[in-house]
Design a protein around this motif. Sequence first.
Motif, PDB file in Angstrom:
ATOM      1  N   GLY A 127       0.823  -1.205   0.000  1.00  0.00           N
ATOM      2  CA  GLY A 127       0.000   0.000   0.000  1.00  0.00           C
ATOM      3  C   GLY A 127       0.858   1.256   0.000  1.00  0.00           C
ATOM      4  N   ASP A 128       0.251   2.376   0.293  1.00  0.00           N
ATOM      5  CA  ASP A 128       0.971   3.650   0.320  1.00  0.00           C
ATOM      6  C   ASP A 128       1.824   3.709   1.595  1.00  0.00           C
ATOM      7  OD1 ASP A 128       1.938   6.182   0.186  1.00  0.00           O
ATOM      8  OD2 ASP A 128      -0.001   7.177  -0.031  1.00  0.00           O
ATOM      9  N   VAL A 129       3.052   3.262   1.486  1.00  0.00           N
ATOM     10  CA  VAL A 129       3.935   3.143   2.647  1.00  0.00           C
ATOM     11  C   VAL A 129       4.145   4.484   3.345  1.00  0.00           C
ATOM     12  CG1 VAL A 129       6.251   2.515   3.401  1.00  0.00           C
ATOM     13  CG2 VAL A 129       5.101   1.150   1.649  1.00  0.00           C
ATOM     14  N   SER A 130       4.322   5.535   2.560  1.00  0.00           N
ATOM     15  CA  SER A 130       4.646   6.842   3.142  1.00  0.00           C
ATOM     16  C   SER A 130       3.514   7.437   3.961  1.00  0.00           C
ATOM     17  CB  SER A 130       5.062   7.811   2.036  1.00  0.00           C
ATOM     18  OG  SER A 130       3.986   8.012   1.136  1.00  0.00           O
ATOM     19  N   SER A 131       2.270   7.003   3.723  1.00  0.00           N
ATOM     20  CA  SER A 131       1.140   7.552   4.470  1.00  0.00           C
ATOM     21  C   SER A 131       0.680   6.640   5.603  1.00  0.00           C
ATOM     22  CB  SER A 131      -0.048   7.813   3.521  1.00  0.00           C
ATOM     23  OG  SER A 131      -0.533   6.590   2.976  1.00  0.00           O
ATOM     24  N   ASN A 132       1.359   5.517   5.785  1.00  0.00           N
ATOM     25  CA  ASN A 132       1.030   4.578   6.852  1.00  0.00           C
ATOM     26  C   ASN A 132       1.998   4.802   8.011  1.00  0.00           C
ATOM     27  OD1 ASN A 132       0.822   2.350   8.594  1.00  0.00           O
ATOM     28  ND2 ASN A 132       0.317   0.936   6.934  1.00  0.00           N
ATOM     29  N   PRO A 133       1.544   5.406   9.099  1.00  0.00           N
ATOM     30  CA  PRO A 133       2.456   5.727  10.214  1.00  0.00           C
ATOM     31  C   PRO A 133       3.122   4.500  10.823  1.00  0.00           C
ATOM     32  CG  PRO A 133       0.163   6.021  10.865  1.00  0.00           C
ATOM     33  CD  PRO A 133       0.168   5.847   9.394  1.00  0.00           C
TER      34      PRO A 133
ATOM     35  N   ILE B 249      11.950   3.369   1.353  1.00  0.00           N
ATOM     36  CA  ILE B 249      10.783   2.988   0.547  1.00  0.00           C
ATOM     37  C   ILE B 249      11.284   2.498  -0.798  1.00  0.00           C
ATOM     38  CG2 ILE B 249       8.698   3.817  -0.595  1.00  0.00           C
ATOM     39  CD1 ILE B 249       8.384   5.865   1.569  1.00  0.00           C
ATOM     40  N   ALA B 250      10.669   1.451  -1.309  1.00  0.00           N
ATOM     41  CA  ALA B 250      11.115   0.886  -2.579  1.00  0.00           C
ATOM     42  C   ALA B 250       9.929   0.372  -3.388  1.00  0.00           C
ATOM     43  CB  ALA B 250      12.104  -0.255  -2.319  1.00  0.00           C
ATOM     44  N   THR B 251      10.194   0.115  -4.647  1.00  0.00           N
ATOM     45  CA  THR B 251       9.176  -0.477  -5.515  1.00  0.00           C
ATOM     46  C   THR B 251       9.802  -1.624  -6.302  1.00  0.00           C
ATOM     47  OG1 THR B 251       9.675   1.068  -7.322  1.00  0.00           O
ATOM     48  CG2 THR B 251       7.910   1.682  -5.795  1.00  0.00           C
ATOM     49  N   ILE B 252       8.953  -2.548  -6.721  1.00  0.00           N
ATOM     50  CA  ILE B 252       9.369  -3.660  -7.574  1.00  0.00           C
ATOM     51  C   ILE B 252       8.535  -3.580  -8.845  1.00  0.00           C
ATOM     52  CG2 ILE B 252       9.632  -6.167  -7.791  1.00  0.00           C
ATOM     53  CD1 ILE B 252       9.547  -6.293  -4.706  1.00  0.00           C
TER      54      ILE B 252
ATOM     55  N   MET C 181       1.833 -11.666 -12.155  1.00  0.00           N
ATOM     56  CA  MET C 181       0.496 -11.206 -12.494  1.00  0.00           C
ATOM     57  C   MET C 181       0.148  -9.812 -11.997  1.00  0.00           C
ATOM     58  SD  MET C 181       0.004 -13.785 -14.230  1.00  0.00           S
ATOM     59  CE  MET C 181      -1.623 -13.394 -14.863  1.00  0.00           C
ATOM     60  N   ASN C 182       1.116  -9.105 -11.434  1.00  0.00           N
ATOM     61  CA  ASN C 182       0.865  -7.721 -11.028  1.00  0.00           C
ATOM     62  C   ASN C 182       0.647  -6.841 -12.253  1.00  0.00           C
ATOM     63  OD1 ASN C 182       3.029  -8.937  -8.956  1.00  0.00           O
ATOM     64  ND2 ASN C 182       1.694  -7.499  -7.861  1.00  0.00           N
ATOM     65  N   THR C 183      -0.224  -5.874 -12.128  1.00  0.00           N
ATOM     66  CA  THR C 183      -0.477  -4.953 -13.246  1.00  0.00           C
ATOM     67  C   THR C 183       0.137  -3.574 -12.993  1.00  0.00           C
ATOM     68  OG1 THR C 183      -2.621  -4.369 -12.262  1.00  0.00           O
ATOM     69  CG2 THR C 183      -2.603  -6.137 -13.915  1.00  0.00           C
ATOM     70  N   SER C 184       0.676  -3.361 -11.813  1.00  0.00           N
ATOM     71  CA  SER C 184       1.352  -2.099 -11.497  1.00  0.00           C
ATOM     72  C   SER C 184       2.512  -2.391 -10.564  1.00  0.00           C
ATOM     73  CB  SER C 184       0.376  -1.106 -10.846  1.00  0.00           C
ATOM     74  OG  SER C 184      -0.161  -1.647  -9.654  1.00  0.00           O
ATOM     75  N   GLU C 185       3.423  -1.431 -10.445  1.00  0.00           N
ATOM     76  CA  GLU C 185       4.583  -1.661  -9.599  1.00  0.00           C
ATOM     77  C   GLU C 185       4.167  -1.895  -8.150  1.00  0.00           C
ATOM     78  OE1 GLU C 185       7.123   1.701 -10.033  1.00  0.00           O
ATOM     79  OE2 GLU C 185       5.910   3.005  -8.760  1.00  0.00           O
ATOM     80  N   VAL C 186       4.995  -2.653  -7.446  1.00  0.00           N
ATOM     81  CA  VAL C 186       4.671  -3.091  -6.087  1.00  0.00           C
ATOM     82  C   VAL C 186       5.368  -2.192  -5.066  1.00  0.00           C
ATOM     83  CG1 VAL C 186       4.816  -5.020  -4.462  1.00  0.00           C
ATOM     84  CG2 VAL C 186       4.426  -5.459  -6.905  1.00  0.00           C
ATOM     85  N   GLN C 187       4.600  -1.645  -4.127  1.00  0.00           N
ATOM     86  CA  GLN C 187       5.147  -0.793  -3.074  1.00  0.00           C
ATOM     87  C   GLN C 187       5.658  -1.667  -1.929  1.00  0.00           C
ATOM     88  OE1 GLN C 187       5.047   2.638  -3.714  1.00  0.00           O
ATOM     89  NE2 GLN C 187       4.211   1.895  -5.662  1.00  0.00           N
ATOM     90  N   THR C 188       6.882  -1.409  -1.482  1.00  0.00           N
ATOM     91  CA  THR C 188       7.452  -2.207  -0.399  1.00  0.00           C
ATOM     92  C   THR C 188       8.563  -1.410   0.296  1.00  0.00           C
ATOM     93  OG1 THR C 188       8.405  -4.372   0.160  1.00  0.00           O
ATOM     94  CG2 THR C 188       9.126  -3.367  -1.912  1.00  0.00           C
ATOM     95  N   LEU C 189       9.350  -2.070   1.093  1.00  0.00           N
ATOM     96  CA  LEU C 189      10.499  -1.451   1.753  1.00  0.00           C
ATOM     97  C   LEU C 189      11.778  -2.137   1.294  1.00  0.00           C
ATOM     98  CD1 LEU C 189       9.224  -1.085   5.446  1.00  0.00           C
ATOM     99  CD2 LEU C 189       9.484   0.738   3.754  1.00  0.00           C
ATOM    100  N   GLY C 190      12.883  -1.421   1.381  1.00  0.00           N
ATOM    101  CA  GLY C 190      14.179  -1.984   1.025  1.00  0.00           C
ATOM    102  C   GLY C 190      15.190  -1.719   2.124  1.00  0.00           C
TER     103      GLY C 190
END
Length: 343
Positions: free
Chosen positions: A225-231, A245-248, A258-267
Amino acid sequence: MTKFLISPSIVAFICALTTFAFPQIVSAKDFYRMATLGPGTTPYMVSTTFATIVNKELKDQEIQVNATGKGTQHAIEAAKGQLDFFITANIVQRLMSSGKAMYSKISTAPEMSKKLRSLFMFPAGTYHFVVYEKSGIKEIKDIKDKKVFVGPKGSAINNVVQAIIKGSTGYEAGKDYEAVETSFDAGGAAFQDQRVDVYVNITNPPSPVISQVSLTNEIRLLDLGDVSSNPELTKLYENRPGRFIATIAADAYGENQMNTSEVQTLGAYMGMATNEDVPEEDVYNMLKIFWTGLDEMKSESPWLSAISLDSVFASANMPLHLGAVKYYQEVGLEIPAELLPAN
């Protein structure tokens, strides 16, 4: 033909005399012990690549790699001189030097941490939360009541993975999902055999383990999800050196992802370290041959493109080994003052 019989005692005497007079030539090769994380992780691949290059190019040194145990324990073993090289992270050094968390019961941990020395940092990758598409798990909240591989019990990665899950879902291990706490090797095998529902690892894509699965299976990487807005997630990387914060990419693992958009995650960044007793010249030679030979291997291993001299000091909080200081000064890198060893 005349035959002479020689008594056994004379034979033994001659053999002893020959050995004494002509001693065997003993190899001067130095053997070094390296511990790393399990197969499938970027630290494992960096470690084995480092050892492969060193063992091929340096005839007087050989590194033997062991991919068992936990990074937090490896730091203790290196400080005691039982290991020569190991994988570390900013948080591991912070906890060990302050005697907190898994080091709280080791009274000598803070003092032992002073013997450790950094070689280089590198992007350890992004946290991958991977499922089979046929599992029906589409988002992170769908892991409720599922079996989730979270890394070896007591490891720093295990703690971070559980914190990420709790921060993004509110779920707790043992209550809302089953935490599978085995080695990385066993965890990867369990996912391939479909004995766990979710496989979590930190790696630079494309991960060999995940790539192998995606060759014949449709997979999905779970978005946080939106990592930056999740306290709850924000506090896992803000003011935490080495995390970001990172994306895949949606196609990091090809057409079966099967993802249709980049994946929000941490690095996160991790590093290779040693202890202060490893000879300066040996460390210098190893680093020189590693960084010189790395580019040649990048064409064969795409994940290596993320490993470069640009990040060797990123989030480092351990003094550099004198051999590392010598090499980085030689190639013109500006070393942060706080990373220069006192001795």
